[in-house]
Scaffold this active site. Sequence first.
Site, PDB file in Angstrom:
ATOM      1  N   PRO A 252       0.818  -1.132  -0.200  1.00 18.80           N
ATOM      2  CA  PRO A 252      -0.035   0.029   0.109  1.00 18.80           C
ATOM      3  C   PRO A 252       0.669   1.290  -0.211  1.00 18.80           C
ATOM      4  CG  PRO A 252       0.011  -1.103   1.923  1.00 18.80           C
ATOM      5  CD  PRO A 252       0.726  -1.976   1.289  1.00 18.80           C
ATOM      6  N   PRO A 253       0.343   2.302  -0.357  1.00 19.24           N
ATOM      7  CA  PRO A 253       0.916   3.613  -0.485  1.00 19.24           C
ATOM      8  C   PRO A 253       1.581   4.046   1.177  1.00 19.24           C
ATOM      9  CG  PRO A 253      -1.198   3.874  -1.051  1.00 19.24           C
ATOM     10  CD  PRO A 253      -0.860   2.645  -0.741  1.00 19.24           C
ATOM     11  N   GLY A 254       2.813   4.715   0.687  1.00 24.94           N
ATOM     12  CA  GLY A 254       3.623   5.084   2.072  1.00 24.94           C
ATOM     13  C   GLY A 254       4.174   4.344   2.973  1.00 24.94           C
ATOM     14  N   THR A 255       4.261   3.089   2.442  1.00 19.03           N
ATOM     15  CA  THR A 255       4.904   1.960   3.250  1.00 19.03           C
ATOM     16  C   THR A 255       6.565   1.901   3.145  1.00 19.03           C
ATOM     17  OG1 THR A 255       4.275   0.391   1.621  1.00 19.03           O
ATOM     18  CG2 THR A 255       2.954   0.416   3.574  1.00 19.03           C
ATOM     19  N   GLY A 256       6.888   2.855   2.235  1.00 12.01           N
ATOM     20  CA  GLY A 256       8.384   2.999   2.271  1.00 12.01           C
ATOM     21  C   GLY A 256       8.995   2.094   1.197  1.00 12.01           C
ATOM     22  N   LYS A 257       8.421   2.037  -0.012  1.00 13.06           N
ATOM     23  CA  LYS A 257       8.695   1.152  -1.320  1.00 13.06           C
ATOM     24  C   LYS A 257       9.769   2.080  -1.800  1.00 13.06           C
ATOM     25  CE  LYS A 257       4.686   1.035  -3.064  1.00 13.06           C
ATOM     26  NZ  LYS A 257       3.795   1.500  -1.999  1.00 13.06           N
ATOM     27  N   HIS A 474     -24.997   8.130  18.094  1.00 20.97           N
ATOM     28  CA  HIS A 474     -24.631   7.240  16.887  1.00 20.97           C
ATOM     29  C   HIS A 474     -23.113   6.473  17.174  1.00 20.97           C
ATOM     30  CE1 HIS A 474     -24.000   7.134  12.555  1.00 20.97           C
ATOM     31  NE2 HIS A 474     -22.742   6.938  12.883  1.00 20.97           N
ATOM     32  N   GLU A 475     -22.200   7.126  17.906  1.00 24.63           N
ATOM     33  CA  GLU A 475     -20.844   6.631  18.272  1.00 24.63           C
ATOM     34  C   GLU A 475     -21.204   5.440  19.309  1.00 24.63           C
ATOM     35  OE1 GLU A 475     -18.524   7.025  16.342  1.00 24.63           O
ATOM     36  OE2 GLU A 475     -19.047   8.700  15.040  1.00 24.63           O
ATOM     37  N   ASP A 550     -21.219   5.291   6.704  1.00 31.50           N
ATOM     38  CA  ASP A 550     -21.649   3.762   7.415  1.00 31.50           C
ATOM     39  C   ASP A 550     -22.226   3.098   6.276  1.00 31.50           C
ATOM     40  OD1 ASP A 550     -20.306   4.585   9.697  1.00 31.50           O
ATOM     41  OD2 ASP A 550     -22.522   4.900  10.657  1.00 31.50           O
TER      42      ASP A 550
HETATM   43  P1  ADP Z   1       5.888   4.517  -1.108  1.00 30.17           P
HETATM   44  O1  ADP Z   1       6.819   4.569  -2.125  1.00 30.17           O
HETATM   45  O2  ADP Z   1       5.800   3.114  -0.654  1.00 30.17           O
HETATM   46  O3  ADP Z   1       4.438   5.040  -1.333  1.00 30.17           O
HETATM   47  P2  ADP Z   1       7.545   6.200   0.464  1.00 30.17           P
HETATM   48  O4  ADP Z   1       8.755   5.319   0.278  1.00 30.17           O
HETATM   49  O5  ADP Z   1       7.543   7.199  -0.471  1.00 30.17           O
HETATM   50  O6  ADP Z   1       6.141   5.317   0.339  1.00 30.17           O
HETATM   51  O7  ADP Z   1       7.440   6.677   1.846  1.00 30.17           O
HETATM   52  C1  ADP Z   1       7.167   7.907   2.225  1.00 30.17           C
HETATM   53  C2  ADP Z   1       7.848   8.383   3.743  1.00 30.17           C
HETATM   54  O8  ADP Z   1       7.206   7.496   4.530  1.00 30.17           O
HETATM   55  C3  ADP Z   1       9.324   8.039   3.446  1.00 30.17           C
HETATM   56  O9  ADP Z   1      10.002   9.244   3.004  1.00 30.17           O
HETATM   57  C4  ADP Z   1       9.629   8.044   4.889  1.00 30.17           C
HETATM   58  O10 ADP Z   1       9.776   9.480   5.542  1.00 30.17           O
HETATM   59  C5  ADP Z   1       8.266   7.334   5.408  1.00 30.17           C
HETATM   60  N1  ADP Z   1       8.519   5.884   5.662  1.00 30.17           N
HETATM   61  C6  ADP Z   1       7.825   4.984   4.888  1.00 30.17           C
HETATM   62  N2  ADP Z   1       8.114   3.780   5.482  1.00 30.17           N
HETATM   63  C7  ADP Z   1       9.141   3.874   6.364  1.00 30.17           C
HETATM   64  C8  ADP Z   1       9.890   2.878   7.037  1.00 30.17           C
HETATM   65  N3  ADP Z   1       9.848   1.610   6.961  1.00 30.17           N
HETATM   66  N4  ADP Z   1      11.032   3.403   7.860  1.00 30.17           N
HETATM   67  C9  ADP Z   1      11.241   4.798   7.919  1.00 30.17           C
HETATM   68  N5  ADP Z   1      10.485   5.371   7.363  1.00 30.17           N
HETATM   69  C10 ADP Z   1       9.424   5.204   6.465  1.00 30.17           C
HETATM   70 ZN    ZN Z   2     -21.333   5.686  12.105  1.00 30.77          ZN
END
Ligand code: ADP
Ligand code: ZN
Length: 675
Positions: A252-257, A474-475, A550
């Site tokens: 998924p996005p933002g996982t550090g690829k 609701h909550e 929901d």
């Molecule tokens: P992706 O390419 O998977 O969308 P990114 O590599 O661009 O994600 O990650 C975005 C930012 O999130 C990185 O620049 C870093 O700051 C942070 N980040 C994500 N995963 C990690 C990790 N495993 N360790 C440290 N920082 C991380």
């Molecule tokens: Zn709700």
Amino acid sequence: MTNPNSNDLRPGNSNDPKKPKVPQIPKFNFYWIYGIILVIFIGLQLLPRDTAIRTTWFQVQSDMIMANEVKAITVVNKERAEVTLKPEALNADKYKDVKERSVLGSEKGPHYYFEIGDVKQFNDDLLAAKTEFEKRNPGQILQIPVEYVTHRNVLGEMLNWIVPLLLLLGLWILLMRRMGGGAGGGAQIFNIGKSKAQLFDKENLVKVTFKDVAGLDEAKVEIMEIVDFLKNPRKYTNLGGKIPKGALLVGPPGTGKTLLAKAVAGEAGVPFFSLSGSDFVEMFVGVGASRVRDLFRQAKEKAPCIIFIDEIDAVGRARGRNVVQGGNDERENTLNQLLTEMDGFSTDLGVIILAATNRPDILDAALLRPGRFDRQISIDKPDLAGRSEIFKVHLKPLKLNEDVNPDRLATQTAGFAGAEIANVCNEAALIAARKNKERIDMQDFQDAVDRVIGGLEKKNKIISPEEKQIIAYHESGHAIAGWFLKDVDPLVKVSIVPRGVAALGYAQYLPKDQYLYTTEQMENIMCMTLGGRVAEDIIFGRISTGAQNDLERITKMAYAMVTIYGMNNKVGNVSFYDAQNEYGFTKPYSEKTSEMIDVEVRNLIDYCYQKTKTLLIEKRDKLEELAQILLKREILFQHDLAEILGNRPFDLPKHEESPNTEVAPTLDEAKNEIA
Ligand code: ADP
Ligand code: ZN
């Protein structure tokens, strides 16, 4: 005009943050010549060309002709009559300004001019003036020679076609530059087929190492091998092995690829080409393919090196199944070229391609065949330990109070990806700065987490007491349903502090380590999601728009159960899952089935609604109690709920004891906010 030397797609350019900014001396540039020529042209046009004074026919007739002071009249281009006066008349007082105006040589005339509408009219007028003069001065004969000339205004005529031409040229350049991707000079026109990859090489080497990548241990082990390939290819080729050409990072996005790919380059100390799949895509036919060729040509020059293609699904989507959409030829050409290039180079060259995607299921099968991206490295959202590690990495540069504890932060950020954790750390610093604190404390981090989940806390967002009551019930409805239904993810936190633009409150859950769901579990999750609306229904006897989010979720779930997971008796064991959009706009089932699906989905949702209603009516006193407490406290945690509602009738999650088994939800799941 942009300086063509600031092409931001090449390394070492002026936009590069790493390079100190050198004050730019405007370089010589062909555009300047065009500019100068244009200015001269316009200048010439505006320059006074003669010293004649503008006047009218009436003036000429009454003042000059009647006084017999006109020597000659010249009609230029049938539209302008130029009047030359007799030299002796010029001494008269009334022609003082003519004399003053005249520059060297111009006293000969013409001295006045006027516009004539029509040559024939002018002739008639002149004749009439002559008759009039001779009538007034009997015996005298007026003789004014009239000459007709045609002046070609070369300059003007040239301008007539040069200006549109320049405009057209300008438009073209603009268009080209747009398509060439933003900044860059005129040279960009010819660069459209060049790869847009950003290169990190010796001058601006990647400084990311594995130390900067927290968690992701398995992925690191796999990718470590690639570093080794690049460092000592001999070791592998000597034994007859082939170095893999590419690896696909899936997650998924933002996982550090991207981070991981950069770390590979940093560790191996090789050049790193970074680009996104969408960089290939262009309006023009053939541009994508030519960019791919250019990328590989550059890479071969720099070998050993790494090419990183982010979001490869932009080009790598499965080819040509969808006739309806059409017009994807360009993307297909690009993909074909990519495949050809990947086949074309031999592995001992030392070019390794890493690509990232979060949707491996939609990729063209040809990309995943051996010899291309033959390795898939899956990068998941971090677990508890991983989050704690990532926090440690991002906490390092911050000024912290002693109470900040990465492990506790990790427990509070279930479902966060690395990028979100980095964001939390940054937000915490900003929040602390806003409060003029010396150091960032735990409270700032908690606020930052809330902010990342639900947007900024709106202390002054005006919510009427009635609305607040509805939100609280609701909550609470969600919370109670979640508490007493089996197999529903346990609740971590309920909040009715308004946040962001739309979120009025939210309940955060801690998903369990679970990949398979039974029909009953799915139904219970739907019941929990319906809890909010049911509570409103029971308590107030009317419902609000707060449940929109929901309802959206349960509708999706219900359709998924019926059409994808085969969880409906009537519809049966069929799945119309269509990740690759193979069916296009046509449905793979009949109208009758389609009706059946709709009916079954409705029945399912009704069933869940009734089930939730029965449960909440039974627990109504608890619901009231919880809502009242929530109204007072605004935020309740799991242990508060346990106090109010008693222990959950089912096993409590053991996530605190065995942190590694917890699986992360998506942030959306964690949010479950009421819209
Ligand atoms: P992706 O390419 O998977 O969308 P990114 O590599 O661009 O994600 O990650 C975005 C930012 O999130 C990185 O620049 C870093 O700051 C942070 N980040 C994500 N995963 C990690 C990790 N495993 N360790 C440290 N920082 C991380
Ligand atoms: Zn709700």
